[in-house]
Design an enzyme around this catalytic site. Sequence first.
Site, PDB file in Angstrom:
ATOM      1  N   GLU A 178      -6.533  -2.895   0.364  1.00 25.47           N
ATOM      2  CA  GLU A 178      -5.409  -2.032   0.750  1.00 25.47           C
ATOM      3  C   GLU A 178      -5.434  -0.687   0.025  1.00 25.47           C
ATOM      4  O   GLU A 178      -4.913  -0.562  -1.086  1.00 25.47           O
ATOM      5  CB  GLU A 178      -4.072  -2.735   0.479  1.00 25.47           C
ATOM      6  CG  GLU A 178      -2.879  -1.874   0.881  1.00 25.47           C
ATOM      7  CD  GLU A 178      -1.521  -2.547   0.684  1.00 25.47           C
ATOM      8  OE1 GLU A 178      -1.476  -3.683   0.173  1.00 25.47           O
ATOM      9  OE2 GLU A 178      -0.516  -1.931   1.034  1.00 25.47           O
ATOM     10  N   LYS A 220      -6.384  -3.141   5.088  1.00 28.23           N
ATOM     11  CA  LYS A 220      -4.957  -2.830   5.263  1.00 28.23           C
ATOM     12  C   LYS A 220      -4.731  -1.364   4.904  1.00 28.23           C
ATOM     13  O   LYS A 220      -4.449  -1.035   3.749  1.00 28.23           O
ATOM     14  CB  LYS A 220      -4.125  -3.755   4.372  1.00 28.23           C
ATOM     15  CG  LYS A 220      -2.625  -3.442   4.374  1.00 28.23           C
ATOM     16  CD  LYS A 220      -1.810  -4.603   3.843  1.00 28.23           C
ATOM     17  CE  LYS A 220      -0.358  -4.246   3.694  1.00 28.23           C
ATOM     18  NZ  LYS A 220       0.501  -5.402   3.467  1.00 28.23           N
TER      19      LYS A 220
HETATM   20  P1  13P Z   1       5.277  -2.018   3.726  1.00 29.84           P
HETATM   21  O1  13P Z   1       4.948  -2.406   5.140  1.00 29.84           O
HETATM   22  O2  13P Z   1       6.736  -2.105   3.421  1.00 29.84           O
HETATM   23  O3  13P Z   1       4.644  -0.699   3.339  1.00 29.84           O
HETATM   24  O4  13P Z   1       4.636  -3.113   2.784  1.00 29.84           O
HETATM   25  C1  13P Z   1       3.357  -3.541   3.029  1.00 29.84           C
HETATM   26  C2  13P Z   1       2.718  -3.872   1.756  1.00 29.84           C
HETATM   27  O5  13P Z   1       2.316  -4.990   1.563  1.00 29.84           O
HETATM   28  C3  13P Z   1       2.563  -2.813   0.748  1.00 29.84           C
HETATM   29  O6  13P Z   1       1.695  -3.240  -0.255  1.00 29.84           O
END
Ligand code: 13P
Length: 343
Positions: A178, A220
Amino acid sequence: MTIKAELIKTVQKIAEKGKGILAADESSSTIKKRFDSINLASTEENRRAYRDLLLTTPGIGNYISGVIFYEETLYQKTADGTLFTKYLESQGVVPGIKVDLGLIDLALTDKEKTTQGLDGLPERLAEYKAAGARFAKWRCVYNISDVKPSAAAVRANAELLARYAAICQTQGIVPIVEPEVLINGNHTLARCETVTEDVLNKVFSSLRKHEVLLEGIILKPSMIISGDTCAKQATPQEVAEATVRVLKRTVPAAVPTINFLSGGQTPEQSTLHLDLMNKLGPLPWNLSFSYGRALQEPSLNTWQGKAANVPTAQKAFQKRMRLNSAASLGEYSESMERGAVTA
Ligand code: 13P
């Protein structure tokens, strides 16, 4: 089963068409912020009750293929005493876990961030796996300004994400990689596009150097959007086109699924953007969601910490799940926001 086969099997299950990931892994400080917004104390029981509300929503398994937990939730139970992990498995949903230990300043930069938690990670992963987790999440963030992110921040975080991913794969745990380019700031869509393309290029270059199996990861990313204080906000179609353009330039087709974060967009924007991207298909990867706020906000606001509100809060959650499921197939339309929703 070999580790490689195990990784691929887990990803394929999570990448099932029409399904996405629920991020319910708010850290103690983040869930406190969310509860503050409804004037609710962040006690262990309130956190358990809230996660219980979400996870036992009827029909969850029709739309959600994976849930990311915070460590505490991995060991908590539903009201009738079933471990959340077991309950989810019974619904065909794969449990996962946030394994980074939060953000810290990157030394000798202007308050840019990196993420801690590599020390002891193999041991923690072994414990989480024994408790039922099959995938993990690690978040790195990048601030945009005229001079940020610095080359040092981009390189350090790419390396970190790759090292984390390699450690996860060694244990047969699928890493969610991510890299979040933050929405905060007055930057344009074009600037977000330039930064995100660079960030993703460096991340995939590092993944390759560390021999991470691309078929065994979930990406992600954030979407390419205008900064939240930018005077000229890009249209949803511009967001969709820029995001798909950058992903095509940077993400190998070997990656099975890309599951976006919502990152401060409203629930409706997050759904619309995902839908418009899927309407640009065919695409080489599954394109779905891994939303936190965009899936949960309406339901948290309906709940207000009151048991009597659980059924209507679950209806609100069902609606976001169902509409995002439609968006992951390119089958959403804004008129569905007004329609009645059943699981
Ligand atoms: P949000 O969709 O609220 O941005 O959260 C996703 C997430 O896991 C952030 O690390």
